[in-house]
Design a protein around this motif. Structure first.
Motif, PDB file in Angstrom:
ATOM      1  N   HIS A   1       7.767   6.535 -11.550  1.00 39.34           N
ATOM      2  CA  HIS A   1       6.717   5.876 -10.757  1.00 39.34           C
ATOM      3  C   HIS A   1       7.068   5.878  -9.275  1.00 39.34           C
ATOM      4  O   HIS A   1       8.229   5.690  -8.918  1.00 39.34           O
TER       5      HIS A   1
ATOM      6  N   HIS B   1       0.870  -2.690  -7.651  1.00 37.04           N
ATOM      7  CA  HIS B   1       1.124  -1.380  -8.260  1.00 37.04           C
ATOM      8  C   HIS B   1      -0.106  -0.471  -8.160  1.00 37.04           C
ATOM      9  O   HIS B   1      -1.148  -0.778  -8.715  1.00 37.04           O
ATOM     10  N   GLY B   2       0.081   0.650  -7.460  1.00 37.48           N
ATOM     11  CA  GLY B   2      -0.979   1.655  -7.363  1.00 37.48           C
ATOM     12  C   GLY B   2      -1.870   1.527  -6.139  1.00 37.48           C
ATOM     13  O   GLY B   2      -2.557   2.481  -5.787  1.00 37.48           O
TER      14      GLY B   2
ATOM     15  N   HIS C   1       5.696   4.206  -5.482  1.00 37.48           N
ATOM     16  CA  HIS C   1       4.815   3.226  -4.846  1.00 37.48           C
ATOM     17  C   HIS C   1       3.922   3.874  -3.779  1.00 37.48           C
ATOM     18  O   HIS C   1       4.279   4.886  -3.183  1.00 37.48           O
TER      19      HIS C   1
ATOM     20  N   HIS D   1       4.382  -7.171  -6.137  1.00 33.60           N
ATOM     21  CA  HIS D   1       4.121  -5.757  -5.849  1.00 33.60           C
ATOM     22  C   HIS D   1       2.701  -5.460  -6.311  1.00 33.60           C
ATOM     23  O   HIS D   1       2.269  -5.965  -7.338  1.00 33.60           O
TER      24      HIS D   1
HETATM   25 CU    CU Z   1       4.446   0.196  -8.447  1.00 26.88          CU
END
Ligand code: CU
Ligand code: C2O
Ligand code: CU
Length: 482
Positions: free
Chosen positions: A414, A108-109, A416, A106
């Motif tokens: 959080h 992230h961000g 995605h 993944h």
């Molecule tokens: Cu993430």
């Protein structure tokens, strides 16, 4: 804002726990004296618009600080290689899974496609298999500090706790601001580990279930107490990632302020001075530090932080996660001369207010017991199910999400693919505007966020970034409809 005072730290430093920590650390320091120990063994930068590399997840013996340990790692190092690209670049990662279990990656961000061979967390790469990830960083992607880690539901906590995480830096406008450019840039990836005498990972049952697993070995860039030297120009840019599975870092640098210039999703409009910085799992902070005190060594401390309502819980359920009552030393910042030749920047990059939302939704966060399953962490009373779509949104709209923590444990929320802005906390407006992708919601709090759902349609997830909570159900499927 709390002032850091000298007296407070003199008292702290007399404690025996700190003294023995410092003693251990100075051994490491002398051994590593000649090295620049904040540096990374591997950095991969894009060239001519392409970043291509081989990335292999392994489970083997590696060096962690001054110890040998059997850990999970990318390309034999912890943290994994630091990837650096620019807006518009094409990324190609030839990934090999040499773990004894399935995994995936993944980003992230990053604001990139959530389907196909891009940021697709539903991919399942079996042991021994290879997979090529390929995507483009959009031309208008903000500069910032992002990261990659595994994201296979049910195994996320275990695989991050084993050591799998690496930085993904996007270079751009923020890096070109003269004062930021003139600062000496360092990265700080915080991770924690739980190892036995032989350097094997401790099983998670021995750690806590309620607050997520934590280890008492804390590393900064895979080292114990590395030193960051501020050169003679007098300005350090420290870019910090909390890559821990569950641990919160409550940071303070003796006698110095942090000037926050960027958060998860990129730059602020102007620096914000703070004496303490709380980083929950997945969060990033980009700070400037001025060499404006007496030359010397200053400790970057992790101050105690209580994240469970003790009265309600009882310590029994906390397992070994009894919060530390003493500050821990994570790293050292040092300089030989007092200078502030490079001033702080005054203006950074505007953070525009988002338009009014098309829709408002609520996400209630709690925990409970599920028959035949045991402890579960829930959104709106439901535990994650891979086939269920929990939230359907329309592409290119803006929504307000109300995050309500009705439980007794802190949850860093959080999402995605799209960064958001925090509008208020229990009705109180946030002091400054920032791009975030993780936000802490404390027990009893309602946090209101505004999220634009831009550019990429498909299915992705939101979840608690205490990854044990995520694996135990605190995740939802988000469908972004074109
Ligand atoms: Cu993430
Ligand atoms: Cu850093 Cu879904 O995660
Ligand atoms: Cu949680």
């Amino acid at each position: 804002m709390k002032q850091i005072n000298r007296r407070k730290f003199l008292i702290l430093s007399s404690s025996s726990a700190i003294a023995s920590l410092m003693a251990q650390c100075s051994i490491v320091n002398t051994q590593e004296k000649k090295q620049n120990f904040s540096s990374y063994p591997q950095i991969n930068q894009s060239q001519d618009g392409i970043l291509e590399l081989d990335l292999t997840a392994n489970f083997n013996q590696i060096n962690l600080g001054n110890k040998q340990a059997s850990l999970l790692n990318y390309n034999g190092q912890i943290p994994g290689p630091r990837l650096e690209a620019k807006p518009g670049d094409t990324i190609r990662i030839n990934f090999t899974n040499n773990l004894p279990q399935p995994t995936n990656l993944h980003y992230h961000g990053l604001h990139i496609p959530i389907t196909g061979n891009a940021d697709n967390v539903f991919l399942h790469i079996p042991p021994g298999d290879r997979f090529t990830y390929q995507f483009q960083i959009p031309e208008n992607h903000p500069a910032g500090m992002f990261w990659y880690h595994p994201h296979l539901h049910g195994l996320v906590a275990e695989q991050l706790f084993g050591g799998l995480a690496g930085l993904f830096i996007v270079r751009g406008e923020l890096d070109e601001i003269p004062e930021v450019k003139a600062a000496s840039e360092q990265f700080l990836v915080l991770q924690d580990f739980a190892l036995d005498e032989q350097g094997n990972m401790l099983p998670s049952q021995e750690l806590s279930i309620m607050t997520g697993r934590e280890g008492n070995l804390i590393t900064a860039n895979g080292k114990f107490n590395p030193n960051f030297a501020i050169p003679a120009q007098g300005l350090l840019r420290l870019r910090i990632l909390n890559a821990s599975t569950s641990r919160f870092y409550h940071l303070s640098l003796e006698e110095h302020s942090f000037y926050l210039i960027a958060t998860d999703g990129g730059a602020l409009a102007e620096p914000v001075e703070m004496s303490e910085l709380l980083l929950t799992p997945g969060e990033r902070a980009d700070v400037l530090i001025q060499a404006n005190r007496e030359p010397g060594k200053y400790r970057l401390l992790n101050l105690p932080y209580e994240r469970v309502g003790m009265g309600m819980m009882g310590r029994g359920m906390m397992g070994k996660n009894i919060p530390e009552s003493q500050p821990q030393v994570l790293a050292t910042v040092s300089y030989e001369t007092k200078v502030t030749a490079v001033p702080l920047p005054t203006k950074l990059i505007p953070v525009p207010a988002l338009p009014k939302p098309e829709k408002v939704r609520r996400f209630q966060m709690n925990h409970g017991m599920i028959p035949d399953q045991g402890m579960a962490f829930l959104f709106n009373g439901e535990s994650y199910q891979s086939k269920r779509i929990d939230t359907q949104v329309q592409l290119n709209t803006v929504e307000d999400w109300e995050l309500i923590n009705t439980g007794m444990i802190h949850h860093p929320f959080h999402v995605h693919a799209n960064a958001f802005q925090v509008l208020s906390r229990n009705g109180k407006p946030e002091p400054y505007r920032a791009w975030k992708d993780v936000v802490l919601v404390r027990p009893g709090e309602t946090v209101l966020i505004r999220i634009p759902l831009r550019d990429f349609a498909g299915k992705t997830v939101y979840h608690c970034h205490i990854l044990d909570h995520e694996d135990l159900g605190m995740m939802g499927n988000l469908e972004i409809k074109a």
